[in-house]
Design a protein around this motif. Structure first.
Motif, PDB file in Angstrom:
ATOM      1  N   PHE A 109       0.786  -1.265   0.116  1.00  0.00           N
ATOM      2  CA  PHE A 109       0.043  -0.165  -0.076  1.00  0.00           C
ATOM      3  C   PHE A 109       0.907   1.282   0.046  1.00  0.00           C
ATOM      4  N   THR A 110       2.232   1.246   0.141  1.00  0.00           N
ATOM      5  CA  THR A 110       2.892   2.167  -0.157  1.00  0.00           C
ATOM      6  C   THR A 110       3.925   2.499  -1.304  1.00  0.00           C
ATOM      7  N   SER A 111       3.663   1.308  -2.208  1.00  0.00           N
ATOM      8  CA  SER A 111       4.650   1.012  -3.252  1.00  0.00           C
ATOM      9  C   SER A 111       3.729   2.069  -4.192  1.00  0.00           C
ATOM     10  N   PRO A 112       4.931   2.237  -5.164  1.00  0.00           N
ATOM     11  CA  PRO A 112       4.767   3.298  -6.245  1.00  0.00           C
ATOM     12  C   PRO A 112       3.268   2.863  -7.072  1.00  0.00           C
ATOM     13  N   PRO A 113       3.089   1.871  -7.321  1.00  0.00           N
ATOM     14  CA  PRO A 113       1.590   1.821  -8.168  1.00  0.00           C
ATOM     15  C   PRO A 113       0.353   2.361  -7.493  1.00  0.00           C
ATOM     16  N   LEU A 114       0.602   2.456  -6.100  1.00  0.00           N
ATOM     17  CA  LEU A 114      -0.600   2.911  -5.328  1.00  0.00           C
ATOM     18  C   LEU A 114      -0.082   4.323  -4.847  1.00  0.00           C
ATOM     19  N   GLN A 115       0.572   4.995  -5.494  1.00  0.00           N
ATOM     20  CA  GLN A 115       1.016   6.188  -4.847  1.00  0.00           C
ATOM     21  C   GLN A 115      -0.150   7.274  -4.716  1.00  0.00           C
ATOM     22  N   THR A 116      -1.135   7.038  -5.684  1.00  0.00           N
ATOM     23  CA  THR A 116      -2.303   7.923  -5.485  1.00  0.00           C
ATOM     24  C   THR A 116      -2.794   7.969  -4.162  1.00  0.00           C
ATOM     25  N   LEU A 117      -2.585   6.804  -3.228  1.00  0.00           N
ATOM     26  CA  LEU A 117      -3.168   6.817  -1.744  1.00  0.00           C
ATOM     27  C   LEU A 117      -2.445   7.904  -0.856  1.00  0.00           C
ATOM     28  N   GLN A 118      -1.253   8.376  -1.385  1.00  0.00           N
ATOM     29  CA  GLN A 118      -0.691   9.429  -0.594  1.00  0.00           C
ATOM     30  C   GLN A 118      -1.369  10.813  -0.950  1.00  0.00           C
ATOM     31  N   GLY A 119      -1.524  10.977  -2.106  1.00  0.00           N
ATOM     32  CA  GLY A 119      -2.388  11.881  -2.430  1.00  0.00           C
ATOM     33  C   GLY A 119      -3.665  12.198  -1.868  1.00  0.00           C
ATOM     34  N   LEU A 120      -4.652  10.893  -1.788  1.00  0.00           N
ATOM     35  CA  LEU A 120      -5.751  10.819  -1.214  1.00  0.00           C
ATOM     36  C   LEU A 120      -5.795  11.205   0.306  1.00  0.00           C
ATOM     37  N   SER A 121      -4.962  10.599   0.987  1.00  0.00           N
ATOM     38  CA  SER A 121      -4.593  10.992   2.345  1.00  0.00           C
ATOM     39  C   SER A 121      -4.616  12.569   2.470  1.00  0.00           C
TER      40      SER A 121
END
Length: 716
Positions: A23-35
């Motif tokens: 969940f912190t990998s580059p393919p799911l980097q959009t989660l950082q923005g969603l936070s």
């Protein structure tokens, strides 16, 4: 709560590592923005922004819908507005503005138009139209109060036309934005490489003018502005802090300012712009709209400022929108830099570690708790962590939110799967195999220890419970096997439910007899009290079954219960291949003898002195006798529990009082007085009738001087 072992801990750590890494990998980097989006929304809803609008260091002058609808601009191409723009810019500068930034680009001039009009192009006929505008730009630029904007691009650059660039001596800065993979603007570039130089972005340049300090780039790549080390999660970017959700920027309509010049109100310009950074841009519903971190809660295109000349438009009510005018992105950067309020994000290593730790906590909770409890724990911990993250975000620190929440939820699901497939397999086997043979407490102990049942025991202080139906053999002879089984199942089920509801453990059934213990396998400091309560309830229940259950009709069943407390060996006892959780000691034998002794006294429940003493003052008792049971040389005093303290009936109290008087006379060898006392209640109390008969016999034939008031029972 389930006890976890080393294997479970290793599994929880591995699961947390996998979930955190995913969940912190580059393919799911959009989660950082969603936070960031979620934190911005929660802070805006819960905390809000209490800052005074007048303290904003930046304001916006907007070409808005009102401008397009107001003369002289209505119906006119924007290229013909330049002279009025120059006038307004001069008025703003004269009002004391520190610097003006252009978020509007005029890539061409009407003077460049080659469209024919009569015998000459329009451009030729309009020569000199932009002269006043260009003069205004030169004057403002020479005073260090103007920065034009441009869009850098290899394919389609958008730049001011050459005359403007010449007028401002090439004082032009990039308006480019940093867009995440989901097309949301959460960060802004700080500088751009142009040739072999690093050139500040528009907002950085404006903030530098306002602060009177040039930005410095450290060897580490960090940008320093007036002593402020700008936090950068991504190199050369600033993370935007939309603290006011767009409403913290005063906004002036260009149309109203132009009318204010016509009115000649120079004081208004001083009140509005003195000491401010001014951004000149557009606020339109169809042009230059940007998705930002405010997209979930909705942002605003500034707050309408005081008016000077034109009346307030009728439809000025702003509604929150998922997108905002691009000029407010730059305004936010300027304010963040001046107020040193840019968001600090954790770097990749710290985000990953925090996510893994949170996932590990939830994985351990899922290893210890039932799935429902683990889910509740996840909800509670996630809510607490979210509150902490929002609190940190109030201080411009962005903790990861979606990554830990989703990683921990995934860890929860994986741990439940691990338990179902591997860890709980032995537990399910134990529970299914022994459910009908062992008490739930015993099974729970085995599961908690992680060991299969084995031989062994321990000394425990317990209360033994023996019960037996009176004259059941003769009753059974009159019944069919089916009727007998139905009757016994009903009786044993009812008694067992009462025993177990009071914390007792049914050791075994022997025909119609029940052997139970209190105080093991589960520790129970009040085991004697609970055993007496259970005995009284069992006696009441049998009377109820006799009266209402068809299987008991006509049989008039009665039972005898013996209770004794003391030390006993409890544990898994038997052969190496087959054993039971049971109990052994003299305490057990005495309880069995007391159950049988009831038939001599006509009582239903008989308890030893040790049991009576351990119950305190919970019950009303009567002392029955001192007896010597078969196989035991020492005499023991025995008692009958009448009811809970204060709940005994008047008749039982009368009988107990008379019985106590008779027993005292009996032990004092006053047999005639004893017989008289017992005779008074002998018709309603079998025990009194027995003693009356014995007292009369001894009154007629007094015993020897060696006589002791102990009744030696010959049978079991």
């Amino acid at each position: 709560m389930r006890r976890i072992g080393g294997r479970d801990i290793v599994a929880a750590i591995l699961i947390a590592l996998v979930a955190g890494a995913v969940f912190t990998s580059p393919p799911l980097q959009t989660l950082q923005g969603l936070s960031l989006d979620i934190l911005t929304a929660l802070r805006g809803k819960i905390i809000g922004d209490s800052r005074d609008l007048a303290t904003s260091p930046v304001v916006v002058v907007a070409i808005d819908g009102e401008t397009y609808d107001s003369p002289p601009f209505k119906g006119s191409p924007t290229q013909t507005w330049t002279r009025e723009i120059g006038r307004v810019l001069t008025g703003i500068a004269d009002g004391g503005a520190k610097v003006i930034g252009f978020d509007v680009i005029f890539p061409s001039s009407i003077e460049q138009s080659e469209i024919s009009f009569g015998d000459a192009p329009i451009g030729a006929r309009m020569k000199g139209f932009d002269r006043d505008y260009l003069i205004a730009l030169r004057q403002l630029s020479d005073n260090g109060k103007l920065v034009l904007g441009e869009i850098l691009s290899n394919d389609h650059p958008d730049v001011p036309y050459p005359a403007q660039r010449l007028a401002v001596r090439n004082n032009v800065r990039a308006l480019n934005v940093h867009t995440d993979t989901d097309d949301v603007i959460r960060r802004m570039p700080l500088s751009f490489s142009i040739g072999d130089k690093r050139v500040p972005a528009m907002a950085v340049e404006l903030a530098a003018h306002a602060l009177g300090a040039a930005p410095q780039i450290e060897p580490s790549g960090a940008t320093i502005l007036s002593g402020y080390a700008i936090p950068s999660a991504l190199p050369n970017t600033l993370t935007l802090n939309y603290r006011g959700m767009g409403r913290d920027v005063p906004t002036y309509s260009f149309a109203d300012l132009r009318a204010c010049l016509e009115k000649g109100d120079a004081d208004f310009f001083r009140r509005a712009f003195d000491g401010k950074v001014v951004l000149f841009g557009t606020i339109l519903n169809f042009e230059d709209r940007k998705l930002t971190s405010m997209r979930l809660s909705g942002g605003h295109d500034g707050t309408p400022a005081a008016r000077c000349a034109l009346p307030v438009p009728t439809n000025t009510t702003q509604k929150a929108r998922s997108d905002i005018a691009g000029v407010f992105v730059h305004a936010t950067v300027v304010r963040n830099l001046i107020e040193r309020d840019a968001v600090t994000e954790l770097g990749f290593p710290m985000r990953t570690v925090l996510t893994i730790v949170f996932a590990a906590i939830i994985a351990c909770a899922a290893a210890m708790l039932a799935p429902g409890g683990a889910l509740i724990a996840w909800l509670g911990l996630t809510a607490a962590y979210t509150a902490a993250a929002v609190t940190a975000f109030v201080h411009a620190l962005a903790l990861p939110l979606t990554e830990p929440a989703l990683a921990s939820l995934a860890a929860l699901a994986m741990m439940i799967g691990y338990r179902f497939v591997l860890a709980d397999r032995d537990e399910r086997f134990l529970r299914q195999s022994f459910a009908f043979y062992l008490a739930p407490e015993v099974i729970n102990t085995m599961v908690a220890s992680g060991k299969m049942p084995a031989l062994g025991g321990e000394m425990r202080n317990v209360t033994m419970f023996f019960s037996d139906l009176s004259g059941f053999s003769s009753i059974a002879e009159t019944m069919t096997p089916g009727e007998l089984v139905t009757l016994m199942n009903e009786y044993l089920s009812a008694m067992t439910d009462i025993i177990e509801s009071h914390g007792g453990y049914v050791d075994k059934y022997i025909g119609d007899s029940i052997v139970a213990m209190f105080g093991a396998p589960a520790d129970d400091p009040a085991h004697a009290r609970n055993a007496v309560h259970a005995a009284l309830k069992c006696h009441e229940k049998l009377a109820e079954l006799n009266a209402s259950n068809p299987a008991f009709a006509g049989h008039g069943l009665s039972h005898r219960i013996g209770l004794n407390s003391g030390e006993a060996v409890v544990g898994n006892i038997g052969s190496r291949r087959r054993f039971n959780y049971t109990v052994m000691s003299d305490t057990v034998n005495v309880a069995s003898r007391l159950e049988g002794a009831n038939k001599y006294y006509g009582t239903a429940i008989m308890a030893s002195e040790t049991t009576m003493a351990q119950t305190g003052d919970t019950f009303a008792w009567r002392e029955l006798d001192a007896i010597r049971v078969l196989g035991r040389g020492e005499a023991i005093k025995v008692f009958e529990p009448l009811a809970d303290k204060g709940a005994e009936s008047a008749e039982r109290t009368k009988v107990a009082t008379a019985y106590a008087e008779g027993l005292a006379c009996w032990r004092a060898r006053e047999f005639a007085k004893a017989a008289e006392a017992f005779d008074g209640v002998a018709k309603i109390d079998p025990a009194s009738a027995l003693f009356a008969k014995r007292a009369k016999a001894l009154a007629a034939n007094p015993p020897s001087p060696e006589w002791t008031p102990v009744n030696t029972l010959e049978g079991k």
